[in-house]
Design an enzyme around this catalytic site. Structure first.
Site, PDB file in Angstrom:
ATOM      1  N   LYS A 106      19.456  31.456  35.266  1.00  0.00           N
ATOM      2  CA  LYS A 106      19.211  30.215  34.711  1.00  0.00           C
ATOM      3  C   LYS A 106      17.691  29.617  35.382  1.00  0.00           C
ATOM      4  CE  LYS A 106      20.420  27.884  31.096  1.00  0.00           C
ATOM      5  NZ  LYS A 106      21.349  28.385  30.045  1.00  0.00           N
TER       6      LYS A 106
HETATM    7  P1  NAD Z   1      17.241  22.679  21.399  1.00  0.00           P
HETATM    8  O1  NAD Z   1      16.244  21.896  22.265  1.00  0.00           O
HETATM    9  O2  NAD Z   1      16.894  23.596  20.209  1.00  0.00           O
HETATM   10  O3  NAD Z   1      18.276  21.473  20.753  1.00  0.00           O
HETATM   11  C1  NAD Z   1      18.953  20.318  21.466  1.00  0.00           C
HETATM   12  C2  NAD Z   1      19.306  19.181  20.467  1.00  0.00           C
HETATM   13  O4  NAD Z   1      20.053  18.310  21.300  1.00  0.00           O
HETATM   14  C3  NAD Z   1      18.069  18.550  19.635  1.00  0.00           C
HETATM   15  O5  NAD Z   1      18.568  18.312  18.442  1.00  0.00           O
HETATM   16  C4  NAD Z   1      18.306  17.233  20.415  1.00  0.00           C
HETATM   17  O6  NAD Z   1      17.619  16.216  19.943  1.00  0.00           O
HETATM   18  C5  NAD Z   1      19.567  17.090  20.948  1.00  0.00           C
HETATM   19  N1  NAD Z   1      19.958  16.226  22.053  1.00  0.00           N
HETATM   20  C6  NAD Z   1      19.188  15.979  23.183  1.00  0.00           C
HETATM   21  N2  NAD Z   1      19.800  14.866  23.853  1.00  0.00           N
HETATM   22  C7  NAD Z   1      20.548  14.389  23.089  1.00  0.00           C
HETATM   23  C8  NAD Z   1      21.555  13.208  23.343  1.00  0.00           C
HETATM   24  N3  NAD Z   1      21.350  12.398  24.339  1.00  0.00           N
HETATM   25  N4  NAD Z   1      22.426  13.041  22.279  1.00  0.00           N
HETATM   26  C9  NAD Z   1      22.373  13.846  20.971  1.00  0.00           C
HETATM   27  N5  NAD Z   1      21.651  14.847  20.954  1.00  0.00           N
HETATM   28  C10 NAD Z   1      20.727  15.058  21.760  1.00  0.00           C
HETATM   29  O7  NAD Z   1      18.433  23.408  22.351  1.00  0.00           O
HETATM   30  P2  NAD Z   1      19.725  24.769  21.823  1.00  0.00           P
HETATM   31  O8  NAD Z   1      18.863  25.787  22.208  1.00  0.00           O
HETATM   32  O9  NAD Z   1      20.129  24.174  20.691  1.00  0.00           O
HETATM   33  O10 NAD Z   1      20.634  24.118  23.269  1.00  0.00           O
HETATM   34  C11 NAD Z   1      21.452  23.230  22.947  1.00  0.00           C
HETATM   35  C12 NAD Z   1      22.876  23.524  23.873  1.00  0.00           C
HETATM   36  O11 NAD Z   1      23.387  24.864  23.814  1.00  0.00           O
HETATM   37  C13 NAD Z   1      22.406  23.404  25.217  1.00  0.00           C
HETATM   38  O12 NAD Z   1      23.501  22.760  26.155  1.00  0.00           O
HETATM   39  C14 NAD Z   1      22.253  24.889  25.645  1.00  0.00           C
HETATM   40  O13 NAD Z   1      22.279  25.256  27.123  1.00  0.00           O
HETATM   41  C15 NAD Z   1      23.091  25.415  24.962  1.00  0.00           C
HETATM   42  N6  NAD Z   1      23.077  26.803  24.489  1.00  0.00           N
HETATM   43  C16 NAD Z   1      21.873  27.587  23.803  1.00  0.00           C
HETATM   44  C17 NAD Z   1      21.855  28.740  23.453  1.00  0.00           C
HETATM   45  C18 NAD Z   1      20.645  29.235  22.755  1.00  0.00           C
HETATM   46  O14 NAD Z   1      20.693  30.593  22.335  1.00  0.00           O
HETATM   47  N7  NAD Z   1      19.740  28.507  22.360  1.00  0.00           N
HETATM   48  C19 NAD Z   1      22.675  29.567  23.893  1.00  0.00           C
HETATM   49  C20 NAD Z   1      23.845  29.102  24.544  1.00  0.00           C
HETATM   50  C21 NAD Z   1      24.074  27.771  24.806  1.00  0.00           C
END
Ligand code: NAD
Length: 419
Positions: A106
């Site tokens: 990471k």
């Molecule tokens: P992203 O940046 O595309 O989206 C994150 C979202 O969370 C946004 O809509 C943002 O506004 C929202 N957010 C941030 N702070 C917040 C809060 N305090 N309250 C409510 N919403 C809030 O990120 P992502 O890629 O969608 O990742 C989201 C989660 O999924 C993370 O924990 C990440 O580690 C996990 N994840 C992502 C992937 C991937 O392929 N992108 C894969 C596995 C896990």
């Protein structure tokens, strides 16, 4: 140890439970408690106004016994060594749960990307890549997007790495645009995988069916939450409420996800969406719903939130959304079907793996092939975890972790300890 923060201890406690359930070799357990190696870098960036600012960046390899380390890069103000190391550990077990020949890594930078211009973000990303250039590579460590980063960020990393090497190296990152060796279906893979695991859970749950009238709430409306909302509403589900960093929206009749997506794109957030009432994260998490998908930050479900949850399925799109205290409450309640992060959101790394395979073989697959292979992988992983849960007589999180830990442990024992 420098990474020993509450966040890291949370992952350690989940490892501990799995180790106990498996009666894991204490030497293997001891080695898995620490990341293998880590880099902390200073990232100086010239801002648009001519001033120079320092940012702190990290890249951590937790374990690469089964193959090159794999994991996202996060741009967020909460990023610290403990969080990155904790997420790297989860990646090791996640890759193993879905049977990928990859280890866990990471990375991240402590920064609020929304406060920076596109040019500043580009300079930040390129300088960070330069600082970690000898730490990453298609044979060693392959980054991907995470919170606050996207396919543009991956293109800049790929371009910087390629410029330094002197030739194009598409396999150094995944989650790139298709035009530079990205995979079809990657952008949607995590959300799609969340929906697949929910469908599998519904099959083994008595009196639960997915379709018209199944209600859903989602925290986070980005790559994971937005796609999960789209997929679940395509299956007929009614998305009652969504929050993002700007605020939350609630409509008991169901939100129009297409309209909400267009609104969020235009307004850089969902706050103020006209066809809904405002809702806070706290209210969202206490709302009666069939499915709740946390898809934003980690550590949002502590014991109080876990007590207040009124869902039948908790599908962890986010990494580490439950604290150990929250998890304890969920185990005691036993009335919520938990799809833990290392299983539920593994669709992203699965298609990232497909992207890497396509890049290094320079041969690309169709969207149909990718989605069908993803479905097969997620279904198999769910079935294996479900079976292990019955064998070990434990909760779903412990079973999923145990599934991953066992595979990594087998590989570590087969390779032995050098020298
Ligand atoms: P992203 O940046 O595309 O989206 C994150 C979202 O969370 C946004 O809509 C943002 O506004 C929202 N957010 C941030 N702070 C917040 C809060 N305090 N309250 C409510 N919403 C809030 O990120 P992502 O890629 O969608 O990742 C989201 C989660 O999924 C993370 O924990 C990440 O580690 C996990 N994840 C992502 C992937 C991937 O392929 N992108 C894969 C596995 C896990």
């Amino acid at each position: 140890m420098e990474w020993d923060t509450p966040h890291y201890r949370a992952s350690l406690s989940f490892l501990e439970r799995a180790a106990h359930a498996l009666d894991l070799d204490p030497n293997v357990h001891m080695r898995l408690q620490r990341p293998e190696r880590a880099l902390i870098v200073n990232v100086p960036v010239r801002m648009d106004d001519g001033s120079v600012r320092n940012f702190t960046g990290y890249r951590v390899h937790h374990n690469d016994t089964r193959g090159p380390a794999k994991g996202g890069i996060r741009y967020h103000m909460d990023v610290d060594f403990g969080e990155v190391a904790s997420l790297a550990m989860l990646m090791t077990f996640k890759c193993a749960v879905v049977g990928l020949p990859l280890g866990g890594a990471k990375g991240g930078i402590r920064v609020d990307p929304r406060t920076m211009s596109r040019n500043e973000l580009q300079r930040l990303t390129r300088r960070y890549t330069t600082e970690i250039v000898n730490f990453i590579g298609p044979q060693t460590d392959i980054p991907a997007p995470d919170m606050g980063t996207d396919e543009q960020t991956m293109s800049w990393i790929m371009d910087t790495y390629s410029a330094i090497k002197g030739y194009a190296v598409p396999g150094v990152v995944t989650g790139k645009p298709v035009s530079v060796g990205g995979s079809l279906g990657r952008a949607e893979a995590t959300g799609r995988g969340v929906a697949y695991t929910i469908m599998e859970a519904a099959k083994v749950m008595p009196d639960f069916e997915i379709g018209e009238g199944t209600t859903v709430t989602i925290q986070g409306f980005g790559n994971v939450g937005g796609v999960a909302a789209k997929k679940l509403s395509k299956l007929g589900c009614k998305v009652l409420a969504v929050t993002d960093v700007t605020g939350g929206v609630h409509n008991p009749k169901g939100l129009d996800i297409k309209a909400l997506m267009a609104y969020a794109k235009e307004h850089r957030g969902i706050k103020g969406f006209p066809e809904a009432d405002a809702i806070t994260n706290e209210e969202l998490m206490a709302l009666k719903t069939d499915i709740f998908v946390p898809a934003a930050l980690g550590g949002v479900i502590g014991s109080k939130e876990a007590q207040n949850l009124k869902c039948k399925i908790l599908a962890e799109g986010a990494n580490g959304p439950c604290t150990p205290d929250g998890d304890k409450v969920l185990r005691e309640r036993d009335d919520i079907f938990v799809l833990p992060d290392v299983l539920a959101n593994a669709g992203g790394v699965t298609v990232s793996y497909f992207e890497w395979v396509q890049d290094i073989s320079a041969f690309f697959w169709t969207a149909k092939e990718i989605n069908s292979r993803l479905h097969t992988v997620m279904k198999k992983a769910f079935e294996e975890v479900w079976k292990l849960k019955q064998t070990l007589k434990c909760d779903m999180r412990t079973a999923a972790m145990a599934c991953g830990v066992k595979r990594v442990s087998d590989a570590m024992k087969a390779r032995g300890l050098f020298p």
